[in-house]
Design a protein around this motif. Structure first.
Motif, PDB file in Angstrom:
ATOM      1  N   GLU A 145      15.695  -5.894  25.573  1.00 13.42           N
ATOM      2  CA  GLU A 145      15.141  -6.377  26.573  1.00 13.42           C
ATOM      3  C   GLU A 145      14.735  -5.565  27.632  1.00 13.42           C
ATOM      4  N   ARG A 146      14.134  -4.440  26.899  1.00 17.05           N
ATOM      5  CA  ARG A 146      13.860  -3.398  27.830  1.00 17.05           C
ATOM      6  C   ARG A 146      12.128  -3.250  27.818  1.00 17.05           C
ATOM      7  N   ARG A 147      11.628  -2.743  28.764  1.00 23.99           N
ATOM      8  CA  ARG A 147       9.992  -2.586  28.755  1.00 23.99           C
ATOM      9  C   ARG A 147       9.502  -1.242  28.180  1.00 23.99           C
ATOM     10  N   TYR A 148       8.623  -1.026  27.589  1.00 26.07           N
ATOM     11  CA  TYR A 148       8.058   0.148  27.225  1.00 26.07           C
ATOM     12  C   TYR A 148       6.581   0.583  27.222  1.00 26.07           C
ATOM     13  N   MET A 149       6.046   1.574  27.774  1.00 25.96           N
ATOM     14  CA  MET A 149       4.671   1.753  27.748  1.00 25.96           C
ATOM     15  C   MET A 149       4.536   3.059  26.424  1.00 25.96           C
ATOM     16  N   ILE A 150       3.794   2.433  25.728  1.00 22.57           N
ATOM     17  CA  ILE A 150       3.933   3.219  24.379  1.00 22.57           C
ATOM     18  C   ILE A 150       2.422   3.899  24.103  1.00 22.57           C
ATOM     19  N   ILE A 151       2.591   5.052  23.560  1.00 20.02           N
ATOM     20  CA  ILE A 151       1.240   5.829  23.076  1.00 20.02           C
ATOM     21  C   ILE A 151       1.008   5.682  21.745  1.00 20.02           C
ATOM     22  N   SER A 152      -0.265   5.217  21.275  1.00 19.75           N
ATOM     23  CA  SER A 152      -0.429   4.996  19.961  1.00 19.75           C
ATOM     24  C   SER A 152      -0.700   6.507  19.214  1.00 19.75           C
ATOM     25  N   LEU A 153      -0.131   6.732  18.015  1.00 21.31           N
ATOM     26  CA  LEU A 153      -0.840   7.743  17.249  1.00 21.31           C
ATOM     27  C   LEU A 153      -1.881   7.789  16.453  1.00 21.31           C
ATOM     28  N   MET A 154      -2.398   6.332  16.553  1.00 22.66           N
ATOM     29  CA  MET A 154      -3.755   6.125  15.688  1.00 22.66           C
ATOM     30  C   MET A 154      -4.795   5.565  16.802  1.00 22.66           C
ATOM     31  N   LYS A 155      -5.949   5.683  16.520  1.00 22.00           N
ATOM     32  CA  LYS A 155      -6.806   5.117  17.501  1.00 22.00           C
ATOM     33  C   LYS A 155      -6.757   3.588  17.639  1.00 22.00           C
ATOM     34  N   PRO A 163       0.707  -1.191  -0.190  1.00 23.08           N
ATOM     35  CA  PRO A 163       0.116   0.009   0.096  1.00 23.08           C
ATOM     36  C   PRO A 163       0.973   1.339   0.049  1.00 23.08           C
ATOM     37  N   LEU A 164       0.192   2.374  -0.640  1.00 19.99           N
ATOM     38  CA  LEU A 164       1.013   3.523  -0.687  1.00 19.99           C
ATOM     39  C   LEU A 164       1.474   4.049   0.362  1.00 19.99           C
ATOM     40  N   GLN A 165       0.717   3.999   1.517  1.00 20.92           N
ATOM     41  CA  GLN A 165       0.937   4.747   2.683  1.00 20.92           C
ATOM     42  C   GLN A 165       1.963   3.930   3.425  1.00 20.92           C
ATOM     43  N   THR A 166       2.080   2.579   3.463  1.00 22.71           N
ATOM     44  CA  THR A 166       2.916   1.826   3.939  1.00 22.71           C
ATOM     45  C   THR A 166       4.530   2.030   3.373  1.00 22.71           C
ATOM     46  N   ALA A 167       4.112   2.170   1.996  1.00 21.58           N
ATOM     47  CA  ALA A 167       5.516   2.266   1.188  1.00 21.58           C
ATOM     48  C   ALA A 167       6.074   3.731   1.684  1.00 21.58           C
ATOM     49  N   CYS A 168       5.392   4.605   1.766  1.00 22.48           N
ATOM     50  CA  CYS A 168       5.854   6.037   2.073  1.00 22.48           C
ATOM     51  C   CYS A 168       6.369   6.192   3.290  1.00 22.48           C
ATOM     52  N   PHE A 169       5.839   5.531   4.304  1.00 24.48           N
ATOM     53  CA  PHE A 169       6.335   5.401   5.827  1.00 24.48           C
ATOM     54  C   PHE A 169       7.812   4.580   5.616  1.00 24.48           C
ATOM     55  N   SER A 170       7.902   3.610   4.860  1.00 28.11           N
ATOM     56  CA  SER A 170       9.047   2.837   4.881  1.00 28.11           C
ATOM     57  C   SER A 170      10.159   3.655   4.394  1.00 28.11           C
ATOM     58  N   GLY A 225      11.007  12.045  26.797  1.00 29.17           N
ATOM     59  CA  GLY A 225      10.733  10.919  27.418  1.00 29.17           C
ATOM     60  C   GLY A 225       9.467  10.115  27.298  1.00 29.17           C
ATOM     61  N   ASP A 226       8.430  10.440  26.438  1.00 29.31           N
ATOM     62  CA  ASP A 226       7.404   9.702  26.222  1.00 29.31           C
ATOM     63  C   ASP A 226       7.569   8.734  25.087  1.00 29.31           C
ATOM     64  N   TYR A 227       7.147   7.639  24.659  1.00 26.72           N
ATOM     65  CA  TYR A 227       7.352   6.811  23.639  1.00 26.72           C
ATOM     66  C   TYR A 227       5.862   6.536  22.967  1.00 26.72           C
ATOM     67  N   TYR A 228       6.009   6.886  21.510  1.00 23.84           N
ATOM     68  CA  TYR A 228       4.861   6.819  20.582  1.00 23.84           C
ATOM     69  C   TYR A 228       5.243   5.599  19.508  1.00 23.84           C
ATOM     70  N   LEU A 229       4.142   5.234  19.356  1.00 24.28           N
ATOM     71  CA  LEU A 229       4.195   3.965  18.220  1.00 24.28           C
ATOM     72  C   LEU A 229       4.080   4.770  16.627  1.00 24.28           C
ATOM     73  N   LEU A 230       5.072   4.664  16.138  1.00 22.94           N
ATOM     74  CA  LEU A 230       5.125   5.129  14.643  1.00 22.94           C
ATOM     75  C   LEU A 230       4.391   4.268  13.857  1.00 22.94           C
ATOM     76  N   GLU A 231       4.624   2.955  13.843  1.00 23.93           N
ATOM     77  CA  GLU A 231       3.984   1.939  12.759  1.00 23.93           C
ATOM     78  C   GLU A 231       4.346   0.566  13.457  1.00 23.93           C
ATOM     79  N   ILE A 232       3.271  -0.300  12.828  1.00 20.10           N
ATOM     80  CA  ILE A 232       3.424  -1.631  12.972  1.00 20.10           C
ATOM     81  C   ILE A 232       3.439  -2.270  11.551  1.00 20.10           C
ATOM     82  N   SER A 233       4.664  -2.930  11.347  1.00 20.93           N
ATOM     83  CA  SER A 233       4.720  -3.531  10.060  1.00 20.93           C
ATOM     84  C   SER A 233       4.505  -5.026   9.876  1.00 20.93           C
TER      85      SER A 233
END
Length: 431
Positions: free
Chosen positions: A116-126, A47-54, A148-156
């Motif tokens: 081997e590190r644990r993360y609390m992640i905020i999603s940029l999508m619903k 998909p174009l959106q996925t390709a663009c992000f990659s 200091g806050d971690y955000y989810l950019l993509e799940i591939s």
């Protein structure tokens, strides 16, 4: 600034970078070629959106191999500090394999099985976009740290909990390709590995009588490395002289086993050098800063600069380009060879038809190593739980047969559990 405002800012920056790659005269030509190459928007293509992000996150352009976020910064005037910080954070985002520990209202509780590190992640999508993904599943994802806050950019990619072995195999593949991921964003892990590097270096020079590099053939390299490993683990110094064997001829050629697909890379790597049909030289080298390397054709590479007529070394030009272009070989390695041979740059420039200085050469071919401390994958894997788990060293005890502990078992003997591995690599690990 609250979380929603920060999320809006991140999404805004991502949109602007996406617009940049589609409008900048030079970048858009490369981007369109990239889309054609991967078949984006075709019936079965990406998909174009996925390709663009990659493309934004993975592509490097130009003589200096600059990232897309770097190029965006250079070509964007009037950005405020917040936007610049977000762009730089995206450029340094973390791509890894994660186990989902918990799904929250705003994101995920993740374990990065590479560092081997644990993360609390905020999603940029619903979060409704991730229906069907739950605790115990594995995701191939990219996260970014902003203040200091971690955000989810993509799940591939997503793997169910039943595909744990595949998730760990993929994690090991990422480590081999980019060993710095094991200690990226984990300073405690980095300190642990750096202490290993110093300790193992001392043992290496002790075992090999003060030498930092040894040349042998692939038929003997596994045995030589095995003897050193036994010394490093147990302190038993054995005579290694019988395993120092030069090849009949120093020459460079293609080795079929180096062209393995992902599906069997692990099995072939465990088979070692000796399983390869051809005979070639292997350098076993210890870099005091970056650790242990086992490098095919290292002797041939040096031989090019030692003989009277380097053109007599078979495929000398291919060998030089192989060492420069292979991303697994560090800038330090090139410096080590250059330091031994005064004619190094003269011959390299002749082959490349260039007039580089040594630092210009390294900036062109080894920029990643100039900008980052990348400890060798061989060294890093010693401290990787993902690798240990994949090898079967960390297994559920209930899945192992009971072993007669009164029986004398040599560390190099087949493991009594029937795995087919040596005892020291299976049930005897850590014993």
């Amino acid at each position: 600034m609250n979380i929603q405002e920060r999320m809006d800012s991140i999404n805004g920056v991502i949109k602007n970078i996406a617009d940049f790659i589609q409008t900048h005269d030079e970048v858009k030509l490369d981007f369109n070629e990239y889309l054609r190459t991967i078949g984006a928007n075709s019936k079965n293509g990406v998909p174009l959106q996925t390709a663009c992000f990659s493309y934004i996150l993975e592509r490097n352009l130009g003589e200096e191999l600059k990232s897309i976020p770097q190029l965006y910064l250079e070509n964007s005037k009037g950005l405020d500090k917040e936007a610049k910080d977000i762009v730089n954070a995206i450029d340094n985002s973390i791509s890894s394999v994660f186990e989902i520990k918990k799904v929250t209202k705003t994101g995920f509780d993740l374990l990065n099985i590479v560092n081997e590190r644990r993360y609390m992640i905020i999603s940029l999508m619903k979060m409704t976009s991730f229906r069907g993904i739950g605790a115990g599943d594995y995701i191939i994802a990219r996260i970014v740290n902003i203040n200091g806050d971690y955000y989810l950019l993509e799940i591939s990619g997503v793997l169910p909990a039943t595909k744990k072995d595949d998730a760990y195999r993929f994690a090991v593949a990422k480590i081999i390709q980019n060993p710095e991921l094991v200690y990226l964003d984990n300073p405690e892990k980095q300190k642990e590995i750096e202490e290993d590097v110093a300790e193992i270096h001392k043992k290496f020079t002790e075992f090999f009588d003060g030498k930092n590099e040894i040349i042998t053939t692939n038929k003997h390299a596994d045995d030589l490395i095995g003897l050193f490993n036994d010394y490093a683990e147990e302190g038993n110094k054995a005579d290694y002289s019988q395993f120092i064997v030069e090849p009949e001829e120093y020459k460079f050629f293609n080795v079929n086993e180096f062209n393995n697909s992902y599906d069997n890379f692990l099995e072939n790597s465990l088979g070692g050098f000796s399983s390869h049909k051809e005979t070639y030289d292997v350098g076993i080298i210890y870099d005091e800063e970056l650790g242990l390397y086992a490098i095919p054709f290292y002797g041939t590479f040096n031989k090019i600069f030692e003989v009277k007529d380097y053109t007599k070394v078979v495929n000398y030009d291919m060998c030089i380009k192989y060492f420069l272009e292979n991303d697994k070989y560090s800038a330090n390695l090139i410096r080590m060879v250059a330091a031994k041979h005064k004619n190094f740059m003269e011959i390299v420039n002749s082959v490349l038809a260039k007039n580089y200085s040594q630092e210009e050469l390294l900036k062109r071919y080894k920029r990643r190593y100039l900008n980052n401390k990348i400890i060798s994958s061989t060294t890093v894997l010693y401290r990787s739980n993902a690798f240990s788990s994949t090898l079967g060293i960390i297994e559920d005890n209930e899945n192992k047969p009971q072993i007669d502990t009164t029986q004398k078992i040599g560390r190099n003997d087949p493991c009594p559990c029937g795995s087919g591995k040596k005892y020291k690599k299976c049930c005897g690990a850590g014993v």
